[in-house]
Design a protein around this motif. Structure first.
Motif, PDB file in Angstrom:
ATOM      1  N   TRP A  62      68.160 120.186  -1.395  1.00 34.38           N
ATOM      2  CA  TRP A  62      69.112 121.255  -1.103  1.00 34.38           C
ATOM      3  C   TRP A  62      69.801 120.902   0.149  1.00 34.38           C
ATOM      4  N   ARG A  63      69.277 120.475   1.109  1.00 36.28           N
ATOM      5  CA  ARG A  63      69.691 120.001   2.530  1.00 36.28           C
ATOM      6  C   ARG A  63      70.679 119.331   2.407  1.00 36.28           C
ATOM      7  N   PHE A  64      70.138 118.309   2.632  1.00 36.09           N
ATOM      8  CA  PHE A  64      71.464 116.571   2.589  1.00 36.09           C
ATOM      9  C   PHE A  64      72.364 116.894   1.488  1.00 36.09           C
ATOM     10  N   PRO A  65      72.267 117.265   0.067  1.00 37.75           N
ATOM     11  CA  PRO A  65      73.578 117.384  -0.571  1.00 37.75           C
ATOM     12  C   PRO A  65      74.767 118.756   0.097  1.00 37.75           C
ATOM     13  N   TYR A  66      73.704 119.689   0.527  1.00 37.29           N
ATOM     14  CA  TYR A  66      74.965 120.842   1.195  1.00 37.29           C
ATOM     15  C   TYR A  66      75.841 119.931   2.404  1.00 37.29           C
ATOM     16  N   LEU A  67      75.251 119.684   3.189  1.00 37.14           N
ATOM     17  CA  LEU A  67      76.106 119.368   3.817  1.00 37.14           C
ATOM     18  C   LEU A  67      76.850 117.863   3.802  1.00 37.14           C
ATOM     19  N   CYS A  68      76.311 117.596   3.037  1.00 36.44           N
ATOM     20  CA  CYS A  68      77.775 116.011   2.524  1.00 36.44           C
ATOM     21  C   CYS A  68      78.739 116.896   2.084  1.00 36.44           C
ATOM     22  N   HIS A  69      78.545 117.362   1.137  1.00 38.27           N
ATOM     23  CA  HIS A  69      79.237 118.759   0.340  1.00 38.27           C
ATOM     24  C   HIS A  69      80.575 119.276   0.690  1.00 38.27           C
ATOM     25  N   GLN A  70      79.612 119.493   1.955  1.00 35.87           N
ATOM     26  CA  GLN A  70      80.767 120.313   2.944  1.00 35.87           C
ATOM     27  C   GLN A  70      81.436 119.341   4.173  1.00 35.87           C
ATOM     28  N   ASN A  71      80.717 118.558   4.469  1.00 31.92           N
ATOM     29  CA  ASN A  71      81.414 117.227   5.548  1.00 31.92           C
ATOM     30  C   ASN A  71      81.663 116.375   5.296  1.00 31.92           C
ATOM     31  N   GLY A  72      82.177 116.349   4.294  1.00 34.76           N
ATOM     32  CA  GLY A  72      83.194 115.029   3.877  1.00 34.76           C
ATOM     33  C   GLY A  72      82.504 113.512   3.318  1.00 34.76           C
ATOM     34  N   GLY A  73      81.647 114.220   2.571  1.00 35.88           N
ATOM     35  CA  GLY A  73      80.993 113.558   1.099  1.00 35.88           C
ATOM     36  C   GLY A  73      80.617 111.904   1.550  1.00 35.88           C
ATOM     37  N   GLY A  74      81.414 111.100   1.243  1.00 34.24           N
ATOM     38  CA  GLY A  74      81.191 109.761   1.850  1.00 34.24           C
ATOM     39  C   GLY A  74      81.381 109.369   3.266  1.00 34.24           C
ATOM     40  N   ALA A  75      82.128 110.324   4.046  1.00 34.21           N
ATOM     41  CA  ALA A  75      82.370 110.496   4.907  1.00 34.21           C
ATOM     42  C   ALA A  75      80.586 110.324   6.344  1.00 34.21           C
ATOM     43  N   PHE A  76      80.214 111.322   5.726  1.00 33.48           N
ATOM     44  CA  PHE A  76      79.290 112.124   5.810  1.00 33.48           C
ATOM     45  C   PHE A  76      77.843 111.125   6.113  1.00 33.48           C
ATOM     46  N   MET A  77      78.156 110.068   5.121  1.00 35.13           N
ATOM     47  CA  MET A  77      77.281 109.557   4.756  1.00 35.13           C
ATOM     48  C   MET A  77      77.140 108.403   5.706  1.00 35.13           C
ATOM     49  N   LEU A  78      78.416 107.770   6.101  1.00 35.21           N
ATOM     50  CA  LEU A  78      78.228 106.964   6.698  1.00 35.21           C
ATOM     51  C   LEU A  78      77.613 107.338   8.459  1.00 35.21           C
TER      52      LEU A  78
END
Length: 699
Positions: A62-78
């Motif tokens: 519930w934390r990582f998906p939210y951060l990914c959702h709020q901060n640019g999706g694939g860009a946040f993962m990179l």
């Protein structure tokens, strides 16, 4: 097991035999040079499952998906992968190697390097205790929801009826059935943290059950918890894959995945995004808790901890990606359902507001669904196209039913698990089965992390205090009982606000400070070259020299930058929390009152205080010990003989004379964790009553 004297004679080496394994040597040569009785993992699989179970927790769901959702999706993962490689993996490897080298908990490891640093281990234990207190409350919530999942229909599927007025409860009608069940039935929450309220008896019972489970699973140390790990670590992956396969069949799943992976590279220019990514890397691997060190201390000395660091970090990241896929598939389905309901409501209003002739004109223009009797059959894309052309003249009552806007309403933490996911579970066929499966997964994720957290408390205490080590069961049960009693703070009606306080502030800054001191200890106090030498002795293979520069500069500067960014954020943005307002049936953001701010500061200070206290006590003991030796006419160098390296080439017997201390220093210019010939080694004493001056590396 029969006690054996220290291995300093030819007979002792013959007693060991040439075929003796490193694991057995480690067990024989304990901290006091006698029989150690230290437990060990039954297999490498057990150990890996334990490390993965601890590092993979509720934050991955519930934390990582939210951060990914709020901060640019694939860009946040990179960005996350980049920080994981240059900061996360090196620090994780450092903790694994230190624990495996010294075979002690966090207190013993840093005390081994220097008594002045023993406070680092105590700070780790304090933070672990904070986390254990509120983490088990989340497990209690999962138990409550799992118990309520054995009903059809699910109790959060529809709003209840007020028996006095025979109408829907106003608080539920103003929010949603899942929000009402969470805030009113599960938590029975107050309107703010200042309204303490009475205890929630159901949650108190669930918390007692949660602590009982943890106590029973850990009562025999790693031997019992490791067996539970086989289920608690593997089962969540099975559930995630089941949910992913089921979710891919839902309408809106592809929209959710597209939203997740669409890269927004402009976010890399935001300092806040870098701070959030670094914090997530930090907590995802469990750095600073002492649990990583505790688990690795039960390994054989020649275990390939570098391979473990890479493997566990990779599994952790892939789990976060898998969980994000599941979350975005579910959120895409939820957003699509909300958007279609919006279309149906707007079409109903449209038919009421407009004349029949106007509707017929629209039908002639190519909008045949305007006058349809089944609004649910209207394609969302057609409605949105019509709205873009005619919506401006229809007034504020007719809205644009945007799926993207619904996806932007990110939900994190408890809101994702206990509101958004429960809403989707109610839409599934056979909803009780899916709900039970989901909360059983949350329960196992929480328990596997909880075992590691408790191990970060119990192992250092048992290693450092022989009395506690002899009463392992009593220590475990007493710790769990104390955790339950203090955890009653979170079972008040305002308890959810204290959970948020502990989660946001009690662990974050103290853990960062702890890991900064750990990095300084290894990189600058002990020395990276020495540390790499010791790892080479263990593994018969020297790690790449890049680790030297990562530990000394990149990791340390990154941690200091993260600490500065977190402090500045607290200073310039007064801490706030999200409260539930019963009258408006909605969430609102409130500032913490003065006493709550004082409590936050006190929690952080208490967690960090052992570091300076340990340093001052060590200085005081050193000065007192130096004075007493001067009065007795004894040279301080005599004590350095305790660090003589055990080597298979040295033939020592009880009748041989000691070499002159000055010759000893010339022959051995530095101190190491392990001797260069690791077929025979002896760890330094770690008992709490040992003289600290004898353990100082003299760095």
């Amino acid at each position: 097991m029969t006690e054996k004297p220290p291995l300093d004679s030819t007979e002792d080496r013959a007693w060991l035999g040439e075929g003796q394994s490193e694991t057995q040597l480690a067990a024989v040569n304990g901290p006091d040079g006698a029989d150690d009785d230290r437990p060990a993992w039954d297999s490498k699989v057990q150990y890996v499952l334990a490390q993965v179970g601890f590092s993979v927790g509720l934050g991955n769901v519930w934390r990582f998906p939210y951060l990914c959702h709020q901060n640019g999706g694939g860009a946040f993962m990179l960005l996350y992968v980049f920080l994981l490689l240059i900061v996360g993996v090196p620090l994780f490897f450092m903790e694994l190697a230190a624990g495996q080298c010294i075979r002690q908990g966090s207190i013993g490891v840093w005390k081994h390097i220097s008594p002045k640093l023993s406070g680092i281990g105590y700070s780790s234990c304090m933070v672990c205790f904070y986390v254990a207190l509120y983490y088990n409350v989340i497990i209690a919530w999962s138990l409550f929801y799992m118990g309520n999942s054995f009903q059809y229909p699910l109790p959060w599927e529809h709003c209840p009826i007020d028996v006095t007025t025979n109408v829907t409860v106003r608080e539920c009608a103003g929010s949603s059935p899942t929000s009402y069940f969470w805030f009113r039935k599960a938590l029975n929450i107050t309107n703010s943290i200042e309204e303490t309220g009475e205890f929630n008896p159901i949650m108190t019972g669930c918390l007692l059950a949660a602590w009982a489970i943890v106590s029973l699973a850990m009562i025999k140390g790693i031997k019992s918890s490791a067996k539970v790990m086989y289920f608690s670590s593997v089962f969540p992956y099975l559930v995630l894959f089941i949910f992913l396969i089921r979710g891919m069949m839902l309408d809106g799943a592809i929209d959710g995945i597209t939203y997740m992976f669409y890269p927004k590279l402009e976010i890399w220019g935001s300092v806040q995004v870098w701070r959030q990514a670094a914090t997530q890397v930090f907590f995802a691997l469990g750095l600073g808790y002492g649990s990583v060190i505790a688990y690795s201390s039960y390994n054989p000395v020649n275990n390939n901890c570098h391979q473990d660091a890479l493997m566990v970090s990779c599994i952790n990241f892939m789990t976060s990606v898998l969980a994000s896929l599941v979350v975005f598939v579910v959120l895409g389905f939820r957003a699509k359902n909300i958007a279609l309901r919006c279309v149906a409501e707007n079409l109903g209003l449209l038919n009421i507001m407009t004349t029949q002739e106007w509707n017929q004109d629209l039908v002639k223009q190519g909008w045949p669904w305007i006058d349809t009797a089944d609004p649910s059959s209207v394609p969302l894309a057609d409605y949105r196209q019509w709205y873009s052309e005619h919506g401006a003249v229809m007034g504020a009552n007719i809205t644009d039913c945007s799926l993207e806007e619904e996806m932007k309403k990110g939900v994190e933490g408890t809101g994702l698990a206990f509101i958004a996911f429960t809403e989707v579970m109610a839409l599934f066929p056979a909803s009780p089965f899916w709900s039970t499966l989901f909360f059983l997964m949350l329960l196992n994720l929480g328990l596997s992390s909880m075992f590691g957290t408790m191990q970060g408390i119990l192992t250092p205490l048992m290693d450092n205090f022989s009395l506690l080590g002899r009463h392992r069961t009593l220590l475990t049960v007493s710790s769990c009982a104390l955790g339950f009693l203090l955890g009653l703070l979170f079972t008040q009606r305002s308890g959810n606000y204290f959970v948020a306080m502990f989660d946001d502030y009690s662990a974050t800054l103290p853990l960062i400070i702890v890991v900064i001191f750990e990095t300084i200890s290894v990189a600058w106090v002990y020395g990276t070259d020495r540390f790499l030498d010791d790892i080479e002795v263990m593994l018969n293979w020297r790690p790449p020299v890049v680790y030297k520069y990562l530990w000394k500069y990149v990791c340390l500067l990154s941690l200091v930058g993260l600490l500065a960014a977190s402090l500045l954020r607290m200073v310039f943005k007064r801490p706030t929390y999200t409260a539930w307002n019963q009258s408006t049936a909605s969430e609102m953001t409130l500032e913490y009152p003065g006493w709550a701010l004082a409590m936050i500061i006190m929690l952080m200070v208490i967690a960090c205080l052992p570091v300076p206290i340990g340093y001052l006590l060590s200085m005081w003991k050193s000065r007192r010990g130096g004075n007493s030796r001067s009065e007795e006419g004894e040279s301080p160098e005599v004590h350095r003989e305790l660090y003589t390296k055990c080597s298979s080439n040295e033939q020592l017997d009880s009748n041989s004379h000691r070499r002159d201390p000055s010759e000893e220093d010339e022959a051995r210019p530095r101190v190491v964790f392990l001797p260069l010939g690791h077929e025979l080694y002896r760890l330094l004493p770690q008992d709490g009553e040992d003289d600290d001056e004898e353990q100082d590396t003299g760095v």
